[in-house]
Enzyme design. Structure first.
Site, mmCIF file in Angstrom:
data_model
loop_
_atom_site.group_PDB
_atom_site.id
_atom_site.type_symbol
_atom_site.label_atom_id
_atom_site.label_comp_id
_atom_site.label_asym_id
_atom_site.label_seq_id
_atom_site.Cartn_x
_atom_site.Cartn_y
_atom_site.Cartn_z
ATOM 1 C CG ASN A 22 0.874 48.021 -9.449
ATOM 2 O OD1 ASN A 22 1.873 47.411 -9.819
ATOM 3 N ND2 ASN A 22 0.636 48.277 -8.184
ATOM 4 C CG ASP A 24 4.140 46.777 -8.181
ATOM 5 O OD1 ASP A 24 4.721 47.800 -8.568
ATOM 6 O OD2 ASP A 24 3.447 46.732 -7.141
ATOM 7 C CG HIS A 25 2.633 41.488 -10.213
ATOM 8 N ND1 HIS A 25 3.402 40.994 -9.172
ATOM 9 C CD2 HIS A 25 1.510 41.995 -9.655
ATOM 10 C CE1 HIS A 25 2.752 41.176 -8.033
ATOM 11 N NE2 HIS A 25 1.613 41.783 -8.300
ATOM 12 C CG HIS A 58 4.342 48.395 -3.264
ATOM 13 N ND1 HIS A 58 3.467 47.539 -2.634
ATOM 14 C CD2 HIS A 58 5.116 48.919 -2.276
ATOM 15 C CE1 HIS A 58 3.706 47.540 -1.326
ATOM 16 N NE2 HIS A 58 4.714 48.372 -1.087
ATOM 17 N NE ARG A 60 6.195 43.867 -0.801
ATOM 18 C CZ ARG A 60 4.981 43.704 -0.284
ATOM 19 N NH1 ARG A 60 3.907 43.936 -0.997
ATOM 20 N NH2 ARG A 60 4.834 43.273 0.945
ATOM 21 N NE ARG A 64 7.550 40.713 -1.961
ATOM 22 C CZ ARG A 64 6.540 40.395 -1.160
ATOM 23 N NH1 ARG A 64 5.367 40.089 -1.678
ATOM 24 N NH2 ARG A 64 6.691 40.365 0.142
ATOM 25 C CD GLU A 85 0.619 50.636 -4.823
ATOM 26 O OE1 GLU A 85 1.172 49.566 -4.506
ATOM 27 O OE2 GLU A 85 -0.406 50.680 -5.499
ATOM 28 C CB THR A 116 -0.945 45.710 -0.021
ATOM 29 O OG1 THR A 116 0.157 46.080 -0.842
ATOM 30 C CG2 THR A 116 -1.079 46.665 1.124
ATOM 31 C CD GLU A 166 -5.281 52.677 -4.323
ATOM 32 O OE1 GLU A 166 -4.508 53.547 -4.761
ATOM 33 O OE2 GLU A 166 -5.165 51.458 -4.560
ATOM 34 C CG HIS A 207 -5.564 44.839 -3.183
ATOM 35 N ND1 HIS A 207 -5.702 43.480 -3.248
ATOM 36 C CD2 HIS A 207 -4.307 45.069 -2.778
ATOM 37 C CE1 HIS A 207 -4.581 42.919 -2.862
ATOM 38 N NE2 HIS A 207 -3.703 43.862 -2.589
ATOM 39 N N GLY A 208 -7.229 43.907 -6.448
ATOM 40 C CA GLY A 208 -8.025 42.753 -6.881
ATOM 41 C C GLY A 208 -9.000 43.030 -8.011
HETATM 42 N N1 PXP Z 1 -3.427 49.687 -4.845
HETATM 43 C C1 PXP Z 1 -2.594 49.378 -3.836
HETATM 44 C C2 PXP Z 1 -2.412 50.370 -2.740
HETATM 45 C C3 PXP Z 1 -1.867 48.169 -3.839
HETATM 46 O O1 PXP Z 1 -1.032 47.882 -2.807
HETATM 47 C C4 PXP Z 1 -2.022 47.291 -4.914
HETATM 48 C C5 PXP Z 1 -1.230 46.009 -4.944
HETATM 49 O O2 PXP Z 1 0.109 46.314 -5.140
HETATM 50 C C6 PXP Z 1 -2.886 47.672 -5.959
HETATM 51 C C7 PXP Z 1 -3.602 48.855 -5.882
HETATM 52 C C8 PXP Z 1 -3.080 46.798 -7.159
HETATM 53 O O3 PXP Z 1 -3.701 45.626 -6.777
HETATM 54 P P1 PXP Z 1 -3.819 44.447 -7.821
HETATM 55 O O4 PXP Z 1 -2.436 44.064 -8.218
HETATM 56 O O5 PXP Z 1 -4.544 43.393 -7.079
HETATM 57 O O6 PXP Z 1 -4.613 44.993 -9.005
#
Ligand code: PXP
Length: 258
Positions: A22, A24-25, A58, A60, A64, A85, A116, A166, A207-208
């Protein structure tokens, strides 16, 4: 519990685990200054070369981090499948149908949240989500729902027509990071993943996750895809994105085979 209406053939358990990176960041950092650097598309290319199977983004509502132009470029120019996402809104469904990614993961979204914060409540929104999933599926897009590790949510996802779930493993990962990995949370993940695959749904997790928690979750044979973002981009500050993705790849492959 009622039998799901929509039982399908169980997926092959021997499949290796896929790594969704991912980015996103990378967008978060870019948007902190405006401009184009660092570019999520270039990050996706580095991740692909380092062993990612999927690029996850994602889009959003508040844009952002990932922008519409990022999604469009990734879909048209990336060599890897794009997992987008998104919230189950009309705006997002229309964007996805106009410019279809390989897969959509439906997530809950609140403007004020940092990330999320929980799974989608498919049970409560079943008729609405059935409609949204139906229109995305008609456009040929594979649909996943991001749900808490709860059999009722998995069952509702199946009944809504999703191809995959997921599982939100954030609670497990938080407990792992605090040094007291919760056996109870782990059991919930195992049990929801079994329920999903026994009823013909693909099962992913996210997630995490970091190296340690991913190695544990990757051992659950029913889970065929991990989506990981924040930890990978954070670690990349110290060792570079390519090295981090290569290391995560080998951590989860090793966990899967040992
Ligand atoms: N899966 C989903 C559905 C998410 O919303 C996120 C966070 O954007 C992730 C995975 C990735 O989570 P993390 O950034 O904590 O690894």
């Amino acid at each position: 519990m009622n039998k799901p209406k929509n039982k399908r053939k169980a997926p092959n358990m021997d499949s290796p685990i896929r790594l969704g990176v991912n980015v996103d960041h990378v967008g978060t950092l870019r948007n902190a200054r405006g401009g184009r650097h660092p570019d999520p598309f270039l990050a996706a290319q580095v991740a692909a070369e380092a062993g990612a199977d999927i690029i996850t983004v994602h889009l959003r509502e508040d844009r952002r981090h990932i922008l519409d132009a990022d999604v469009s470029r990734l879909i048209h120019e990336s060599n890897l499948p794009i997992n987008m996402e998104m919230a189950a809104t009309e705006e997002m469904a229309s964007i996805a149908i106009t410019n279809p990614p390989s897969a959509i993961c439906l997530v809950p979204e609140q403007r004020q949240e940092l990330t999320t914060e929980g799974g989608l409540d498919v049970v409560r929104q079943l008729p609405y989500l059935t409609k949204v999933i139906g229109s995305l599926s008609e456009a040929g897009i594979k649909v996943t729902t991001f749900v808490d590790p709860d059999e009722k949510q998995v069952e509702a996802s199946l009944n809504a027509g999703a191809n995959a779930v997921e599982l939100h493993v954030g609670n497990y990962c938080e407990s792992y990071d605090r040094g007291h990995a919760s056996e109870n949370e782990f059991k919930r993940v195992v049990s929801a993943s079994r329920y999903a695959t026994n009823n013909g749904l693909e099962c992913h997790a996210g997630h995490g996750l970091n190296y340690g928690s991913a190695a544990i979750i990757a051992k659950i044979g029913q889970i065929t895809e991990l989506n990981i973002g924040h930890f990978l981009v954070g670690e990349a500050v110290f060792t570079g994105l390519g090295d981090v993705v290569t290391k995560m790849r080998s951590v989860i492959d090793l966990a899967r085979t040992s």
